[in-house]
Design a protein around this motif. Sequence first.
Motif, PDB file in Angstrom:
ATOM      1  N   PHE A 189      -8.253  10.983  27.403  1.00  0.00           N
ATOM      2  CA  PHE A 189      -8.336   9.799  28.258  1.00  0.00           C
ATOM      3  C   PHE A 189      -9.566   8.928  27.994  1.00  0.00           C
ATOM      4  CE2 PHE A 189      -6.151  13.189  30.623  1.00  0.00           C
ATOM      5  CZ  PHE A 189      -4.877  12.677  30.544  1.00  0.00           C
ATOM      6  N   ARG A 190     -10.356   9.242  26.999  1.00  0.00           N
ATOM      7  CA  ARG A 190     -11.494   8.376  26.649  1.00  0.00           C
ATOM      8  C   ARG A 190     -11.031   7.346  25.621  1.00  0.00           C
ATOM      9  NH1 ARG A 190     -17.261  11.123  26.645  1.00  0.00           N
ATOM     10  NH2 ARG A 190     -16.905  12.775  28.157  1.00  0.00           N
ATOM     11  N   SER A 191     -11.481   6.118  25.805  1.00  0.00           N
ATOM     12  CA  SER A 191     -11.113   5.067  24.857  1.00  0.00           C
ATOM     13  C   SER A 191     -12.191   4.854  23.805  1.00  0.00           C
ATOM     14  CB  SER A 191     -10.827   3.759  25.592  1.00  0.00           C
ATOM     15  OG  SER A 191     -11.963   3.377  26.336  1.00  0.00           O
ATOM     16  N   LEU A 238     -17.263  14.472  17.301  1.00  0.00           N
ATOM     17  CA  LEU A 238     -18.247  13.393  17.182  1.00  0.00           C
ATOM     18  C   LEU A 238     -17.549  12.043  17.068  1.00  0.00           C
ATOM     19  CD1 LEU A 238     -20.177  15.257  14.393  1.00  0.00           C
ATOM     20  CD2 LEU A 238     -21.171  14.763  16.632  1.00  0.00           C
ATOM     21  N   PRO A 239     -18.254  10.951  17.353  1.00  0.00           N
ATOM     22  CA  PRO A 239     -17.656   9.627  17.118  1.00  0.00           C
ATOM     23  C   PRO A 239     -17.284   9.457  15.639  1.00  0.00           C
ATOM     24  CG  PRO A 239     -19.660   9.429  18.442  1.00  0.00           C
ATOM     25  CD  PRO A 239     -19.593  10.851  17.953  1.00  0.00           C
ATOM     26  N   PRO A 240     -16.309   8.608  15.355  1.00  0.00           N
ATOM     27  CA  PRO A 240     -15.872   8.432  13.968  1.00  0.00           C
ATOM     28  C   PRO A 240     -16.995   7.930  13.073  1.00  0.00           C
ATOM     29  CG  PRO A 240     -14.952   6.719  15.373  1.00  0.00           C
ATOM     30  CD  PRO A 240     -15.618   7.709  16.282  1.00  0.00           C
ATOM     31  N   GLY A 241     -17.098   8.530  11.894  1.00  0.00           N
ATOM     32  CA  GLY A 241     -18.088   8.132  10.904  1.00  0.00           C
ATOM     33  C   GLY A 241     -19.375   8.928  10.946  1.00  0.00           C
ATOM     34  N   LEU A 262      -9.835  12.781  12.722  1.00  0.00           N
ATOM     35  CA  LEU A 262      -8.532  12.845  13.367  1.00  0.00           C
ATOM     36  C   LEU A 262      -8.176  11.497  13.987  1.00  0.00           C
ATOM     37  CD1 LEU A 262      -8.656  16.354  15.093  1.00  0.00           C
ATOM     38  CD2 LEU A 262      -7.799  15.734  12.828  1.00  0.00           C
ATOM     39  N   ARG A 263      -6.913  11.127  13.830  1.00  0.00           N
ATOM     40  CA  ARG A 263      -6.398   9.862  14.351  1.00  0.00           C
ATOM     41  C   ARG A 263      -6.121   9.979  15.851  1.00  0.00           C
ATOM     42  NH1 ARG A 263      -1.135   8.453  11.506  1.00  0.00           N
ATOM     43  NH2 ARG A 263      -0.709  10.518  12.273  1.00  0.00           N
ATOM     44  N   PRO A 264      -6.239   8.873  16.578  1.00  0.00           N
ATOM     45  CA  PRO A 264      -5.900   8.908  18.001  1.00  0.00           C
ATOM     46  C   PRO A 264      -4.437   9.280  18.212  1.00  0.00           C
ATOM     47  CG  PRO A 264      -6.752   6.736  17.347  1.00  0.00           C
ATOM     48  CD  PRO A 264      -6.651   7.565  16.122  1.00  0.00           C
ATOM     49  N   TRP A 265      -4.181   9.939  19.299  1.00  0.00           N
ATOM     50  CA  TRP A 265      -2.862  10.313  19.786  1.00  0.00           C
ATOM     51  C   TRP A 265      -2.122  11.322  18.914  1.00  0.00           C
ATOM     52  CZ3 TRP A 265      -1.175   9.291  24.575  1.00  0.00           C
ATOM     53  CH2 TRP A 265      -1.829   8.294  25.279  1.00  0.00           C
ATOM     54  N   LEU A 266      -2.090  11.146  17.597  1.00  0.00           N
ATOM     55  CA  LEU A 266      -1.240  11.973  16.755  1.00  0.00           C
ATOM     56  C   LEU A 266      -1.993  12.963  15.873  1.00  0.00           C
ATOM     57  CD1 LEU A 266       1.223   9.176  15.602  1.00  0.00           C
ATOM     58  CD2 LEU A 266       1.539  10.856  17.443  1.00  0.00           C
ATOM     59  N   GLY A 267      -3.302  12.875  15.818  1.00  0.00           N
ATOM     60  CA  GLY A 267      -4.072  13.736  14.931  1.00  0.00           C
ATOM     61  C   GLY A 267      -4.014  15.199  15.363  1.00  0.00           C
ATOM     62  N   PHE A 295      -3.443  12.090  24.045  1.00  0.00           N
ATOM     63  CA  PHE A 295      -4.165  11.340  25.077  1.00  0.00           C
ATOM     64  C   PHE A 295      -5.618  11.010  24.708  1.00  0.00           C
ATOM     65  CE2 PHE A 295      -0.854  13.575  27.516  1.00  0.00           C
ATOM     66  CZ  PHE A 295      -0.165  12.471  27.984  1.00  0.00           C
ATOM     67  N   VAL A 296      -6.004  11.223  23.461  1.00  0.00           N
ATOM     68  CA  VAL A 296      -7.329  10.787  22.989  1.00  0.00           C
ATOM     69  C   VAL A 296      -7.097   9.445  22.298  1.00  0.00           C
ATOM     70  CG1 VAL A 296      -9.334  11.307  21.556  1.00  0.00           C
ATOM     71  CG2 VAL A 296      -8.107  13.167  22.703  1.00  0.00           C
ATOM     72  N   ARG A 297      -7.781   8.408  22.781  1.00  0.00           N
ATOM     73  CA  ARG A 297      -7.470   7.041  22.356  1.00  0.00           C
ATOM     74  C   ARG A 297      -8.398   6.493  21.291  1.00  0.00           C
ATOM     75  NH1 ARG A 297      -6.808   4.996  28.427  1.00  0.00           N
ATOM     76  NH2 ARG A 297      -8.961   4.503  27.971  1.00  0.00           N
ATOM     77  N   THR A 298      -9.247   7.323  20.717  1.00  0.00           N
ATOM     78  CA  THR A 298     -10.162   6.873  19.673  1.00  0.00           C
ATOM     79  C   THR A 298     -10.182   7.913  18.558  1.00  0.00           C
ATOM     80  OG1 THR A 298     -12.437   6.188  19.208  1.00  0.00           O
ATOM     81  CG2 THR A 298     -12.154   7.955  20.800  1.00  0.00           C
TER      82      THR A 298
END
Length: 124
Positions: free
Chosen positions: A39-41, A103-106, A86-91, A65-68
């Motif tokens: 649920f975090r964007s 961690l945040p992407p990158g 990992l990709r949002p929603w489908l990773g 349900f992870v949006r980032t």
Amino acid sequence: MRVVHDPAGDGDDEGGRTVLATDVAVADDALAKLRGLRFRSSLPDGFALVFPFEGVGRRDIDMLFVRTPIDVLWLVEERVERVDRLRPWLGFGLAKADCVIELPPGVAADVSTGDRVFLEDDGE
């Protein structure tokens, strides 16, 4: 607490140690592990969510349900077993670990398998 990356793995500050995160949350119970980052964007700079486990086992991360997007590190005794974005929603990711760090992407772009990553008290 902070998450530190030591690519040389020898504990020597001259070996290029970097801080990956200074705002560290620990998912130390079943509910926190189930919720994860759902649920975090977005994730703030310097943030990490750490999942410690009792012993080494196969650990999976799903992005429902992870949006980032996120970077994920699977560790065994502070050594990186796998690094993945990992990709949002489908990773989905799966690897052997006794600790998983999200961690945040990158942020984990320079982390490689075999590197040492560990939690360190930041002296506060």
